[in-house]
Design a protein around this motif. Structure first.
Motif, PDB file in Angstrom:
ATOM      1  N   MET A  61      51.641  29.708  34.105  1.00 34.85           N
ATOM      2  CA  MET A  61      51.472  31.069  33.623  1.00 34.85           C
ATOM      3  C   MET A  61      50.339  31.156  32.589  1.00 34.85           C
ATOM      4  SD  MET A  61      52.281  34.211  33.762  1.00 34.85           S
ATOM      5  CE  MET A  61      53.813  34.262  34.671  1.00 34.85           C
ATOM      6  N   SER A  62      50.260  30.190  31.697  1.00 34.45           N
ATOM      7  CA  SER A  62      49.183  30.174  30.698  1.00 34.45           C
ATOM      8  C   SER A  62      47.817  30.096  31.367  1.00 34.45           C
ATOM      9  CB  SER A  62      49.372  28.986  29.741  1.00 34.45           C
ATOM     10  OG  SER A  62      50.565  29.096  29.020  1.00 34.45           O
ATOM     11  N   ARG A  63      47.740  29.285  32.413  1.00 34.85           N
ATOM     12  CA  ARG A  63      46.471  29.150  33.133  1.00 34.85           C
ATOM     13  C   ARG A  63      46.088  30.459  33.814  1.00 34.85           C
ATOM     14  NH1 ARG A  63      44.615  27.782  38.099  1.00 34.85           N
ATOM     15  NH2 ARG A  63      46.729  27.730  38.963  1.00 34.85           N
ATOM     16  N   LEU A  64      47.064  31.132  34.422  1.00 34.52           N
ATOM     17  CA  LEU A  64      46.793  32.407  35.079  1.00 34.52           C
ATOM     18  C   LEU A  64      46.373  33.471  34.076  1.00 34.52           C
ATOM     19  CD1 LEU A  64      49.722  32.546  37.661  1.00 34.52           C
ATOM     20  CD2 LEU A  64      47.294  32.315  38.181  1.00 34.52           C
ATOM     21  N   ILE A  65      47.045  33.514  32.925  1.00 28.03           N
ATOM     22  CA  ILE A  65      46.681  34.474  31.879  1.00 28.03           C
ATOM     23  C   ILE A  65      45.235  34.255  31.433  1.00 28.03           C
ATOM     24  CG2 ILE A  65      47.111  35.099  29.467  1.00 28.03           C
ATOM     25  CD1 ILE A  65      50.098  34.604  30.023  1.00 28.03           C
ATOM     26  N   LYS A  66      44.875  32.990  31.244  1.00 24.94           N
ATOM     27  CA  LYS A  66      43.511  32.670  30.820  1.00 24.94           C
ATOM     28  C   LYS A  66      42.497  33.095  31.873  1.00 24.94           C
ATOM     29  CE  LYS A  66      40.581  28.830  29.325  1.00 24.94           C
ATOM     30  NZ  LYS A  66      40.515  27.358  29.066  1.00 24.94           N
ATOM     31  N   GLN A  67      42.797  32.849  33.149  1.00 24.06           N
ATOM     32  CA  GLN A  67      41.872  33.199  34.216  1.00 24.06           C
ATOM     33  C   GLN A  67      41.667  34.710  34.305  1.00 24.06           C
ATOM     34  OE1 GLN A  67      43.795  31.201  37.545  1.00 24.06           O
ATOM     35  NE2 GLN A  67      42.163  29.686  37.602  1.00 24.06           N
ATOM     36  N   ILE A  68      42.761  35.465  34.246  1.00 24.95           N
ATOM     37  CA  ILE A  68      42.650  36.919  34.346  1.00 24.95           C
ATOM     38  C   ILE A  68      41.907  37.489  33.152  1.00 24.95           C
ATOM     39  CG2 ILE A  68      43.974  39.073  34.408  1.00 24.95           C
ATOM     40  CD1 ILE A  68      46.139  37.517  35.948  1.00 24.95           C
ATOM     41  N   ALA A  69      42.164  36.941  31.964  1.00 22.38           N
ATOM     42  CA  ALA A  69      41.460  37.405  30.772  1.00 22.38           C
ATOM     43  C   ALA A  69      39.962  37.136  30.879  1.00 22.38           C
ATOM     44  CB  ALA A  69      42.042  36.729  29.531  1.00 22.38           C
ATOM     45  N   ILE A  70      39.594  35.988  31.425  1.00 25.31           N
ATOM     46  CA  ILE A  70      38.179  35.640  31.570  1.00 25.31           C
ATOM     47  C   ILE A  70      37.456  36.648  32.449  1.00 25.31           C
ATOM     48  CG2 ILE A  70      36.604  33.985  32.663  1.00 25.31           C
ATOM     49  CD1 ILE A  70      38.424  31.752  31.631  1.00 25.31           C
ATOM     50  N   VAL A  71      38.023  36.931  33.623  1.00 31.84           N
ATOM     51  CA  VAL A  71      37.314  37.791  34.571  1.00 31.84           C
ATOM     52  C   VAL A  71      37.303  39.248  34.109  1.00 31.84           C
ATOM     53  CG1 VAL A  71      39.273  38.317  36.101  1.00 31.84           C
ATOM     54  CG2 VAL A  71      36.960  38.198  37.035  1.00 31.84           C
ATOM     55  N   THR A  72      38.369  39.728  33.479  1.00 32.13           N
ATOM     56  CA  THR A  72      38.367  41.110  32.997  1.00 32.13           C
ATOM     57  C   THR A  72      37.400  41.283  31.840  1.00 32.13           C
ATOM     58  OG1 THR A  72      40.339  40.589  31.670  1.00 32.13           O
ATOM     59  CG2 THR A  72      40.690  41.685  33.768  1.00 32.13           C
ATOM     60  N   ARG A  73      37.375  40.334  30.929  1.00 37.22           N
ATOM     61  CA  ARG A  73      36.452  40.435  29.796  1.00 37.22           C
ATOM     62  C   ARG A  73      34.997  40.330  30.252  1.00 37.22           C
ATOM     63  NH1 ARG A  73      38.757  36.992  26.827  1.00 37.22           N
ATOM     64  NH2 ARG A  73      39.937  38.434  25.511  1.00 37.22           N
ATOM     65  N   ALA A  74      34.737  39.429  31.184  1.00 41.17           N
ATOM     66  CA  ALA A  74      33.368  39.260  31.684  1.00 41.17           C
ATOM     67  C   ALA A  74      32.886  40.513  32.406  1.00 41.17           C
ATOM     68  CB  ALA A  74      33.301  38.056  32.613  1.00 41.17           C
ATOM     69  N   THR A  75      33.769  41.143  33.184  1.00 35.78           N
ATOM     70  CA  THR A  75      33.396  42.351  33.907  1.00 35.78           C
ATOM     71  C   THR A  75      33.173  43.520  32.963  1.00 35.78           C
ATOM     72  OG1 THR A  75      34.647  41.637  35.857  1.00 35.78           O
ATOM     73  CG2 THR A  75      34.143  43.980  35.699  1.00 35.78           C
ATOM     74  N   ALA A  76      34.015  43.632  31.939  1.00 39.82           N
ATOM     75  CA  ALA A  76      33.915  44.756  31.004  1.00 39.82           C
ATOM     76  C   ALA A  76      32.742  44.617  30.060  1.00 39.82           C
ATOM     77  CB  ALA A  76      35.210  44.884  30.207  1.00 39.82           C
TER      78      ALA A  76
END
Length: 225
Positions: A61-76
Motif C-alpha cells: 500500500m505504501s508503494r502504491l501511495i507513493k506511485q500515485i502521488a508521483i504521477v499526480t504531482r508530476a502531471t499537475a
C-alpha cells in the motif's frame, strides 16, 4: 480554459498531498498494531504468518501511495528540463535497487560512458529504477541485465535488457496500461510502467517494449541535444 486548467492542476496537487499524508497516517497505526502482535506471538512462540501478511500489505500500500502521488504531482506541476549526465542518474537508480540486485544474484552491466541529456533528474531516476525493478522481479535468479543507450533518429534511446525469457505475446499490448493486473490475485498492480510512460511524455519522450531472442528490452527515448 486557462482558469479550468489551473483549477484542475490545483485539484491534482491537493490529491497528491492528501495521498502522501492522509493515507499514510492510518498505515502507521496498522504497522504499530502489527508490531505489538508480533511481540505477543513471539512470547507464546506462535507463528507470525498473520503479522507478516499485514506488514507485506502495508508495504504494498505504501508503494502504491507513493506511485500515485508521483504521477499526480508530476502531471499537475511539471518540472523544467535541465541538462544532466545520464551516468549520474543511472548510478543513483542502481543504488536504489542494490538490495534487490543482491537478493536476486543478478548481474547488471552498463556502458562506460553516458550522454548529456535534457530531463528531470528525479523523474529519470524513477524511470531507471522502475525498469530495473521490473527486470529483477519478473525474471529468474541470476538474470543478466544490460543498461545501454544509442543515438537513433535524432533521439537518445536508453534500454534495460534482460535474458529472463521475455513477456508472453498476449500480455504485451497491456504492459503500459495502469491497473491491468488487478484481477489476478497476488500480482503487481500494473502501475509502474504506466507511470514510466507518463513521466516520459512530460519530458517530451516515449517508451516501449521489444522482445529479444532470450528476454526483454524495455526502452525510453528523449530528444538528443
Amino acid at each position: 480554459m486557462e482558469d479550468e486548467n489551473s483549477r484542475l492542476r490545483g485539484d491534482l496537487l491537493t490529491i497528491a498531498s492528501r495521498i502522501s499524508h492522509d493515507l499514510r497516517t492510518p498505515l502507521g497505526g496498522i504497522v504499530t498494531a502489527a508490531e505489538v502482535m508480533q511481540e505477543m506471538l513471539a512470547e507464546v512462540k506462535q507463528p507470525e504468518t498473520l503479522t507478516k501478511a499485514i506488514m507485506d500489505s502495508v508495504d504494498e500500500m505504501s508503494r502504491l501511495i507513493k506511485q500515485i502521488a508521483i504521477v499526480t504531482r508530476a502531471t499537475a506541476q511539471p518540472l523544467p528540463l535541465k541538462p544532466l549526465n545520464m551516468g549520474g542518474v543511472v548510478a543513483m537508480a542502481r543504488q536504489r535497487v542494490e538490495r534487490l540486485i543482491a537478493r536476486r544474484n543478478a548481474l547488471v552491466m552498463e556502458l562506460p560512458s553516458w550522454p548529456e541529456i535534457n530531463g528531470v533528474p528525479d523523474w529519470l531516476e524513477y524511470v531507471w529504477a522502475s525498469l530495473l525493478t521490473n527486470a529483477l522481479q519478473h525474471t529468474p535468479e541470476k538474470v543478466r541485465i544490460e543498461l545501454s543507450w544509442r543515438k537513433e533518429n535524432g533521439q537518445c534511446r536508453f534500454g534495460v535488457a534482460d535474458n529472463g525469457g521475455g513477456v508472453r505475446e498476449d500480455l504485451r499490448p497491456t504492459l503500459f496500461c495502469p491497473f491491468h493486473m488487478l484481477h489476478k490475485p497476488g500480482s503487481s498492480r500494473g502501475l509502474g510502467l504506466s507511470i514510466v510512460q507518463r513521466l516520459m511524455e512530460l519530458q517530451g519522450g516515449t517508451c516501449g517494449y521489444e522482445p529479444l531472442q532470450e528476454g526483454s528490452l524495455f526502452y525510453f527515448c528523449l530528444p538528443a541535444d
